[in-house]
Design a protein around this motif. Structure first.
Motif, PDB file in Angstrom:
ATOM      1  N   VAL A  75       0.833  -1.212   0.000  1.00  0.00           N
ATOM      2  CA  VAL A  75       0.000   0.000   0.000  1.00  0.00           C
ATOM      3  C   VAL A  75       0.868   1.263   0.000  1.00  0.00           C
ATOM      4  O   VAL A  75       0.396   2.347   0.354  1.00  0.00           O
ATOM      5  N   THR A  76       2.116   1.103  -0.373  1.00  0.00           N
ATOM      6  CA  THR A  76       3.096   2.195  -0.561  1.00  0.00           C
ATOM      7  C   THR A  76       3.363   3.019   0.693  1.00  0.00           C
ATOM      8  O   THR A  76       3.680   4.200   0.593  1.00  0.00           O
ATOM      9  N   ARG A  77       3.242   2.407   1.857  1.00  0.00           N
ATOM     10  CA  ARG A  77       3.625   3.084   3.101  1.00  0.00           C
ATOM     11  C   ARG A  77       5.043   2.612   3.442  1.00  0.00           C
ATOM     12  O   ARG A  77       5.252   1.778   4.311  1.00  0.00           O
ATOM     13  N   TYR A  78       6.004   3.154   2.718  1.00  0.00           N
ATOM     14  CA  TYR A  78       7.353   2.603   2.735  1.00  0.00           C
ATOM     15  C   TYR A  78       8.082   2.800   4.060  1.00  0.00           C
ATOM     16  O   TYR A  78       8.840   1.932   4.484  1.00  0.00           O
ATOM     17  N   GLN A  79       7.859   3.919   4.724  1.00  0.00           N
ATOM     18  CA  GLN A  79       8.522   4.120   6.009  1.00  0.00           C
ATOM     19  C   GLN A  79       7.980   3.147   7.052  1.00  0.00           C
ATOM     20  O   GLN A  79       8.744   2.559   7.829  1.00  0.00           O
ATOM     21  N   ASP A  80       6.668   2.958   7.066  1.00  0.00           N
ATOM     22  CA  ASP A  80       6.074   1.974   7.984  1.00  0.00           C
ATOM     23  C   ASP A  80       6.583   0.572   7.668  1.00  0.00           C
ATOM     24  O   ASP A  80       6.856  -0.230   8.574  1.00  0.00           O
ATOM     25  N   ALA A  81       6.695   0.278   6.381  1.00  0.00           N
ATOM     26  CA  ALA A  81       7.224  -1.026   5.974  1.00  0.00           C
ATOM     27  C   ALA A  81       8.645  -1.200   6.476  1.00  0.00           C
ATOM     28  O   ALA A  81       8.999  -2.245   7.046  1.00  0.00           O
ATOM     29  N   ASN A  82       9.459  -0.179   6.293  1.00  0.00           N
ATOM     30  CA  ASN A  82      10.846  -0.238   6.717  1.00  0.00           C
ATOM     31  C   ASN A  82      10.955  -0.454   8.227  1.00  0.00           C
ATOM     32  O   ASN A  82      11.788  -1.238   8.696  1.00  0.00           O
ATOM     33  N   ASN A  83      10.089   0.210   8.982  1.00  0.00           N
ATOM     34  CA  ASN A  83      10.100   0.058  10.445  1.00  0.00           C
ATOM     35  C   ASN A  83       9.782  -1.378  10.853  1.00  0.00           C
ATOM     36  O   ASN A  83      10.468  -1.972  11.699  1.00  0.00           O
ATOM     37  N   ASP A  84       8.717  -1.945  10.260  1.00  0.00           N
ATOM     38  CA  ASP A  84       8.317  -3.316  10.611  1.00  0.00           C
ATOM     39  C   ASP A  84       9.368  -4.332  10.186  1.00  0.00           C
ATOM     40  O   ASP A  84       9.672  -5.279  10.927  1.00  0.00           O
ATOM     41  N   LEU A  85       9.920  -4.146   9.007  1.00  0.00           N
ATOM     42  CA  LEU A  85      10.915  -5.101   8.509  1.00  0.00           C
ATOM     43  C   LEU A  85      12.201  -5.019   9.311  1.00  0.00           C
ATOM     44  O   LEU A  85      12.878  -6.034   9.526  1.00  0.00           O
ATOM     45  N   THR A  86      12.525  -3.836   9.796  1.00  0.00           N
ATOM     46  CA  THR A  86      13.690  -3.684  10.675  1.00  0.00           C
ATOM     47  C   THR A  86      13.497  -4.480  11.962  1.00  0.00           C
ATOM     48  O   THR A  86      14.411  -5.168  12.429  1.00  0.00           O
ATOM     49  N   ILE A  87      12.295  -4.401  12.535  1.00  0.00           N
ATOM     50  CA  ILE A  87      11.995  -5.164  13.755  1.00  0.00           C
ATOM     51  C   ILE A  87      12.033  -6.655  13.467  1.00  0.00           C
ATOM     52  O   ILE A  87      12.576  -7.445  14.248  1.00  0.00           O
ATOM     53  N   SER A  88      11.448  -7.058  12.338  1.00  0.00           N
ATOM     54  CA  SER A  88      11.433  -8.476  11.967  1.00  0.00           C
ATOM     55  C   SER A  88      12.850  -9.029  11.884  1.00  0.00           C
ATOM     56  O   SER A  88      13.143 -10.114  12.411  1.00  0.00           O
ATOM     57  N   ILE A  89      13.748  -8.280  11.261  1.00  0.00           N
ATOM     58  CA  ILE A  89      15.140  -8.715  11.122  1.00  0.00           C
ATOM     59  C   ILE A  89      15.847  -8.722  12.468  1.00  0.00           C
ATOM     60  O   ILE A  89      16.658  -9.610  12.758  1.00  0.00           O
ATOM     61  N   ARG A  90      15.532  -7.740  13.323  1.00  0.00           N
ATOM     62  CA  ARG A  90      16.133  -7.703  14.654  1.00  0.00           C
ATOM     63  C   ARG A  90      15.759  -8.960  15.449  1.00  0.00           C
ATOM     64  O   ARG A  90      16.573  -9.506  16.201  1.00  0.00           O
ATOM     65  N   LEU A  91      14.536  -9.446  15.246  1.00  0.00           N
ATOM     66  CA  LEU A  91      14.064 -10.635  15.954  1.00  0.00           C
ATOM     67  C   LEU A  91      14.549 -11.931  15.301  1.00  0.00           C
ATOM     68  O   LEU A  91      14.698 -12.946  15.966  1.00  0.00           O
ATOM     69  N   ASP A  92      14.769 -11.879  13.992  1.00  0.00           N
ATOM     70  CA  ASP A  92      15.232 -13.057  13.251  1.00  0.00           C
ATOM     71  C   ASP A  92      15.989 -12.573  12.017  1.00  0.00           C
ATOM     72  O   ASP A  92      15.381 -12.105  11.051  1.00  0.00           O
TER      73      ASP A  92
END
Length: 318
Positions: A198-215
């Protein structure tokens, strides 16, 4: 003498039953699926109406990836004595061979016979999702969630159905609820990909950063994070993430194309051409590319066409 013969005749069925029972128990004890099927074949020869043997043989065939053989055995049981377990398991075998329409009917019958059979209802919802029956899938997932509100997977899948119907707010609510229940790397990843869509790239980046931090063992999370950084104009960050993707798979052509675009943005034509040529080599494309259609199998063409078209225009000039 006649009396002795009569005695032997009436004893034979008992011997047959005992032999069949012994073979059946032996079949259930072995972990070798081929041996189990062979033993159950013998049981069925001795007792052609032994539905338990058919059921166990069907399970073994399914687990051996003989899905059609399993379907035949489950169908034998259903013809004789229909039950929810047999319908459900036949549905699983049909699902495995991508016979989604018939699998749907089996899951529906299983749930009809036993409305406490949540696995059947969940599978019904999933197959409706595959068949793009999104409204019905949502209705079924609603029921599943009422029964097991603490399980996050139905929320994620219901969100997928809402997204397909462009009910983006409801989809976001489901992804966020899943994270509230279980803030796992998988759930942050799923919402991150949704934000990308849905082109919310900053929100996407935030969530993906957390996902990578966890795994940090999910190459897809690095790829989407790299793409979001690219769209946000953070070319160096995107390069870092795409390079991590290539550590998982050096032939990931989407990552090479992302790197080529990032480097062209930074005016590093040498590295841009290096990754562009590598992507083209993996995709088996020649040197003379006449149309963007040549990249139809890539993420960039399928999900970011206009952005990619601009990048390709610059890359083909190298």
């Amino acid at each position: 003498m006649k009396k002795l013969l009569f005695t032997l005749c009436i004893a034979l069925p008992l011997l047959t039953f005992g032999q069949a029972s012994k073979l059946y128990r032996q079949a259930l004890r072995t972990s070798d699926l081929s041996e189990r099927i062979s033993l159950l074949n013998e049981v069925i020869k001795l007792e052609p109406k032994n539905l338990d043997a058919y059921f166990q043989r069907a399970l073994a065939k399914n687990n051996s990836e003989d899905y059609y053989g399993a379907i035949v055995d489950y169908s034998k049981i259903i013809a004789e004595q229909p039950d929810a377990d047999s319908y459900y398991n036949r549905g699983n075998s049909r699902y495995s061979v991508k016979d989604y329409a018939e699998a749907k009917e089996d899951y529906a019958k299983a749930y009809l016979l036993d409305d406490s059979f949540i696995d059947a209802l969940y599978s019904l919802a999933c197959v409706r999702l595959d068949l793009e029956e999104y409204d019905k899938a949502i209705s079924d997932f609603d029921k599943v969630i009422k029964k097991i509100p603490g399980n996050t997977k139905p929320y994620i899948l219901r969100a997928t159905a809402h997204k397909a119907l462009e009910n983006y707010q409801k989809a976001l609510e489901d992804y966020s609820t899943a994270i509230l229940i279980h803030p796992s790397p998988e759930n942050f990843f799923e919402r991150g990909v949704f934000f990308m869509d849905v082109t919310r790239y900053q929100d996407a980046n935030n969530d993906l950063t957390i996902s990578i931090r966890l795994d940090d063992n999910n190459p897809f999370a690095y790829f989407y994070k790299g793409a979001s950084s690219l769209f946000l104009g953070n070319d160096m960050n995107s390069i870092s993430d795409f390079e991590k993707v290539l550590k998982f798979d050096s032939n990931d052509f989407d990552a090479h194309l992302g790197l080529a675009i990032a480097y062209i943005n930074l005016n590093d034509k040498v590295k841009a051409k290096q990754h562009f040529d590598k992507a083209n080599s993996i995709l088996n494309l020649g040197a003379n590319i006449s149309s963007i259609e040549a990249y139809s199998d890539t993420y960039w063409f399928q999900h970011q066409y206009y952005f990619f078209n601009k990048g390709i225009t610059a890359l083909v000039k190298l």
